[in-house]
Design a protein around this motif. Structure first.
Motif, short mmCIF file in Angstrom:
data_model
loop_
_atom_site.label_atom_id
_atom_site.label_comp_id
_atom_site.label_asym_id
_atom_site.label_seq_id
_atom_site.Cartn_x
_atom_site.Cartn_y
_atom_site.Cartn_z
N ALA A 141 0.79 -1.23 -0.03
CA ALA A 141 0.01 0.07 -0.12
C ALA A 141 0.75 1.19 -0.04
O ALA A 141 2.09 1.32 0.49
CB ALA A 141 -0.96 0.04 1.34
N GLU A 155 -5.53 5.57 10.77
CA GLU A 155 -5.91 4.87 9.56
C GLU A 155 -4.81 4.17 9.01
O GLU A 155 -5.13 2.89 8.53
CB GLU A 155 -6.26 6.00 8.73
CG GLU A 155 -6.31 5.45 7.11
CD GLU A 155 -7.44 4.54 7.06
OE1 GLU A 155 -7.44 3.88 5.86
OE2 GLU A 155 -8.13 4.26 7.80
N ARG A 158 -5.08 1.05 10.84
CA ARG A 158 -6.28 0.22 10.52
C ARG A 158 -5.95 -0.63 9.10
O ARG A 158 -6.38 -1.53 9.09
CB ARG A 158 -7.51 1.21 10.42
CG ARG A 158 -8.77 0.38 10.01
CD ARG A 158 -9.77 1.48 9.56
NE ARG A 158 -9.36 1.83 8.06
CZ ARG A 158 -9.76 0.98 7.12
NH1 ARG A 158 -10.50 -0.07 7.21
NH2 ARG A 158 -9.42 1.58 5.93
N LEU A 159 -5.23 0.13 8.42
CA LEU A 159 -4.93 -0.45 7.09
C LEU A 159 -3.99 -1.56 7.26
O LEU A 159 -4.22 -2.73 6.47
CB LEU A 159 -4.34 0.60 6.24
CG LEU A 159 -3.83 0.23 4.70
CD1 LEU A 159 -4.88 -0.40 3.88
CD2 LEU A 159 -3.31 1.42 4.00
#
Length: 217
Positions: A141, A155, A158-159
């Motif tokens: 990512a 975030e 979380r990813l």
């Protein structure tokens, strides 16, 4: 013309660009992180307010990342001595210790390899880029932020959780998925499989339509 010559910079699901660079913890290379997840993140400059808040955020989350087998490494186009002074300033002013290494990328070699230099923003500073690299060294990512907006460390956390869970359970994650919520079952690849799913989804699988089904994990 090959795909590699068309697409410049880092690519998802391809090996992350190798690096070997000086850091505040000595020389570090991508190979040093083999077998672990790695978050490599860049910032425009030391001693800048938005970057300071981000480093504090990463530092406060570091133990949670480490418990997941995730290491952190920062980068900016500043010297090791500047990084050391900034980390010491954060410790003095905010009582937060920066325990992860920070790459000194004065020649912009790592920044250019990872596409951190965006001429529309600056020719001499790395934008707020975040790269998540898996234990095999594959880039999974990447997220870019502008100079004037800080990223969300929550975030990013979380990813990583979503990526690790998807790998373990061979599934996909819906919007804003968090642990405890249902996950998405991969859709059928043939008409026959679609018919089979509509006829018998399987235990624990909830089917909304042939292409959309969820299950608990």
């Amino acid at each position: 013309m090959t795909e590699e010559t068309i697409i410049a910079g880092p690519q998802l699901n391809r090996p992350a660009p190798a690096f070997d660079a000086p850091t505040t913890h000595g020389q570090k290379s991508l190979g040093d992180y083999k077998g672990k997840w790695l978050i490599l993140f860049s910032h425009p400059a030391d001693f800048t307010p938005v970057c300071t808040t981000e480093f504090i955020g990463f530092a406060r989350k570091q133990d949670e990342f480490k418990a997941m087998g995730v290491e952190l490494i920062g980068l900016s186009i500043d010297s090791v001595h500047s990084h050391i002074a900034w980390a010491r300033n954060i410790k003095e002013k905010w009582n937060v210790e920066i325990k992860f290494p920070i790459i000194a990328d004065l020649n912009m070699k790592v920044a250019n390899a990872y596409g951190m230099i965006q001429p529309g923003a600056s020719d001499t500073a790395a934008v707020r880029a975040t790269f998540i690299i898996d234990p095999e060294g594959v880039l999974r990512a990447m997220v870019y932020y502008p100079m004037n907006a800080g990223r969300s460390v929550d975030e990013i956390h979380r990813l990583v959780v979503a990526l690790q869970t998807a790998d373990e359970h061979k599934c996909a994650m819906p919007e804003n998925w968090v642990p405890g919520e249902r996950v998405i079952v991969p859709p059928p690849a043939t008409d026959a499989a679609a018919d089979a799913r509509m006829a018998d989804a399987g235990e624990g699988v909830e089917v909304t339509d042939w292409y959309f089904a969820t299950r608990a994990i």
